[in-house]
Design a protein around this motif. Structure first.
Motif, short mmCIF file in Angstrom:
data_model
loop_
_atom_site.label_atom_id
_atom_site.label_comp_id
_atom_site.label_asym_id
_atom_site.label_seq_id
_atom_site.Cartn_x
_atom_site.Cartn_y
_atom_site.Cartn_z
N GLY A 1 1.43 -1.46 -4.87
CA GLY A 1 2.72 -1.98 -4.43
C GLY A 1 3.78 -1.74 -5.48
N GLY A 2 3.42 -1.94 -6.75
CA GLY A 2 4.35 -1.73 -7.84
C GLY A 2 4.73 -0.27 -7.96
N LEU A 3 3.74 0.61 -7.85
CA LEU A 3 3.99 2.04 -7.96
C LEU A 3 4.92 2.53 -6.85
CD1 LEU A 3 0.46 3.46 -8.82
CD2 LEU A 3 2.48 3.47 -10.29
N SER A 4 4.73 1.98 -5.68
CA SER A 4 5.53 2.47 -4.55
C SER A 4 6.89 1.82 -4.49
CB SER A 4 4.80 2.19 -3.23
OG SER A 4 4.73 0.80 -3.00
N LEU A 5 7.14 0.89 -5.40
CA LEU A 5 8.41 0.15 -5.41
C LEU A 5 8.63 -0.58 -4.10
CD1 LEU A 5 10.63 2.95 -6.98
CD2 LEU A 5 9.30 1.23 -8.19
N THR A 6 7.58 -0.82 -3.37
CA THR A 6 7.69 -1.50 -2.08
C THR A 6 6.66 -2.61 -2.00
OG1 THR A 6 6.16 0.05 -1.07
CG2 THR A 6 8.51 0.52 -0.81
N SER A 7 6.74 -3.55 -2.95
CA SER A 7 5.78 -4.65 -2.91
C SER A 7 5.86 -5.39 -1.59
CB SER A 7 6.02 -5.61 -4.07
OG SER A 7 7.34 -6.08 -4.03
N ALA A 8 7.02 -5.26 -0.92
CA ALA A 8 7.20 -5.95 0.36
C ALA A 8 6.23 -5.45 1.41
CB ALA A 8 8.62 -5.77 0.85
N MET A 9 5.63 -4.30 1.19
CA MET A 9 4.78 -3.77 2.25
C MET A 9 3.53 -4.60 2.48
SD MET A 9 2.56 -0.50 1.24
CE MET A 9 1.74 -0.73 2.79
N LYS B 1 5.58 9.02 0.01
CA LYS B 1 4.26 9.62 -0.25
C LYS B 1 3.27 8.55 -0.71
CE LYS B 1 5.01 13.98 0.60
NZ LYS B 1 4.36 14.56 1.80
N VAL B 2 3.73 7.68 -1.61
CA VAL B 2 2.85 6.61 -2.08
C VAL B 2 2.49 5.69 -0.93
CG1 VAL B 2 2.66 4.61 -3.63
CG2 VAL B 2 3.74 6.71 -4.44
#
Lengths: 121, 354
Positions: free
Chosen positions: A11-19, B8-9
């Motif tokens: 989640g942190g890597l994708s900058l989308t923890s909201a997912m 992609k992530v």
């Protein structure tokens, strides 16, 4: 535990923890709040007998419950460092007359059991 | 560039989530009785349901099959109208006693101050209430002249709670589309922090009423409204996860489209059927709690949900966005399953092309 760790990193890597905070189309939000189960028994100070009908009020006066025939009460409420809980005799003569009492509960754990005695008036 | 990396992530995470299929969210259709007779109801509920409410103990037996539930595991009580059950607090407490959380979807009609209190006492942690427009349009859709005034009170109560993770949902249709700004103001005045909007798909009673379904340009108007409002910080506004919306992804919700039905979301329906979301075509039932071990079914079945390659047919077969969409929301596959019922992205493209 391991799976949740992986989720957090991804989640942190994708900058989308909201997912990982999702809800079904027609469902409710997920509940990430913290609460505490407060339960216990209310008795008369001199006789030790259970007192039914005592109003147990949480902080802001909106949330409350009543003790049952065994003097028992139980409710969940929002977790906080200090939770004021008031015990009020609202039926007066019906089950004897008792003075009010306030207890401050600290939510150290997610559950607390209170033995409360009220002074007869 | 950042958006490309995020996408992609996200795709990798999505693959991992599907493989892992951790059960986080379980609907319990605890009753199909309902006090209302809404024009858009997808489940055709009624006051006199053909089914009795599911006994609490039957549901708990199924719940107890779940081994090591996730820390955020939630049971979502739905219906029908869950508040018609007299034992709703008992149901909630039994769930909490198992270390699980619970929440409820309600039309708000019976959500009184007394009920608000007893539900909080029973450990309810999240709540969704439906508001489908201002008074006239809400009551029209809800088919009940008293509904709006009851819901207004329910919303004020729920929004006042610090404990509840509360949101309001609105079914957007031709009648209330022009009122959305007024509904936004109405909710803001009452302290609502989260608002979720969705559209109505042509199933159940909705399939017979053209006023309920948005035309392509109206749907794009809805997307633009949500995108615009999300730029403010006064209220959290999202388009529901009902469908893939192409260029509007991330503009109308917090994350890319991901239909988690059968991946993280399961349900136990009124007759014991084991499903994903309750609004999915019931031919996709994976078993029944009265014959099967619920968690075994969750772990070993649900193939149609976890491998959606079968949806690459009909208009999806040649779609350039299929990788991101994968057949849209699962509830858009009904009946013969030959084609997706609604393609949200195509509606936007049609609107863009005039």
């Amino acid at each position: 535990m391991k799976r949740n760790w992986i989720r957090k990193v991804m989640g942190g890597l994708s900058l989308t923890s909201a997912m990982f905070i999702f809800q079904a189309c027609y469902g409710t939000p997920q509940d990430f709040g913290y609460d505490i189960l407060v339960e216990g028994k209310v008795t008369a100070k001199t006789t030790g007998l259970a007192i039914p009908g005592i109003k147990v009020v949480v902080g802001d006066n909106i949330q409350f419950t009543l003790t049952n025939e065994e003097g028992y009460f139980s409710f969940y409420t929002i977790s906080d460092t200090q939770i004021p809980i008031r015990f009020q005799d609202i039926d007066r003569e019906l089950n004897g007359s008792f003075g009010d009492k306030e207890i401050i509960v600290s939510a150290v754990e997610d559950r607390v059991y209170l033995n409360v005695d009220l002074q007869e008036e | 560039m950042i958006n490309l990396i995020k996408k992609k992530v996200f795709q990798q995470i999505k693959k991992a989530e599907i493989k892992q299929h951790e059960l986080n969210y379980l609907f319990w259709e605890c009753t199909t009785r309902c006090n209302l007779n809404c024009l858009h109801c997808g489940s055709d509920c009624s006051k006199n349901s053909a089914f009795n409410d599911m006994p609490l103990n039957d549901f708990l037996k199924a719940l107890d099959t779940i081994k090591n539930p996730s820390s955020n595991f939630t049971v979502v009580l739905t219906g029908g109208e869950p508040l018609l059950r007299k034992d709703i607090e008992q149901c909630g407490r039994a769930i909490r006693q198992r270390g699980m959380k619970w929440s409820m979807v309600s039309n708000g009609h019976f959500y009184t101050a007394e009920k608000h209190n007893t539900l909080l006492n029973a450990g309810m942690g999240a709540l969704t209430i439906s508001l489908d427009g201002l008074e006239k349009s809400h009551n029209w859709l809800r088919n009940n002249d008293a509904s709006f005034s009851k819901v207004e009170k329910a919303i004020a109560l729920a929004a006042s709670s610090k404990r509840l993770n509360f949101d309001v949902v609105t079914c957007v249709n031709k009648i209330n589309l022009s009122e959305l700004q007024s509904v936004y103001d109405f909710l803001l005045e009452r302290g609502v922090k989260a608002w979720r909007l969705f559209t109505i798909i042509p199933i159940g009673r909705a399939s017979e009423n053209p006023n309920l379904l948005l035309a392509d340009n109206e749907f794009k108007q809805l997307m633009d409204f949500i995108a615009l409002k999300r730029k403010g910080e006064k209220m959290e506004i999202n388009f529901s996860c009902e469908g893939y919306v192409g260029d509007y992804e991330l503009k109308v919700r917090d994350s890319y489209f991901f239909c988690r039905a059968g991946i993280n979301i399961g349900s136990i329906l009124i007759d014991g059927s084991i499903m994903a979301c309750p609004n999915i075509d019931r031919s996709f039932s994976q078993g029944n709690i009265y014959q099967d071990n619920f968690f075994e079914i969750w772990q070993t079945k649900y193939h149609a949900f976890r491998d959606r390659s079968w949806t690459k047919k009909g208009e999806c077969a040649s779609c350039a966005d299929y990788k991101d969409c994968q057949g849209n929301g699962f509830h858009n596959w009904h009946g013969t399953l030959e084609n997706v019922l609604v393609c949200h992205n195509k509606k936007i493209q049609h609107a863009n092309n005039g």
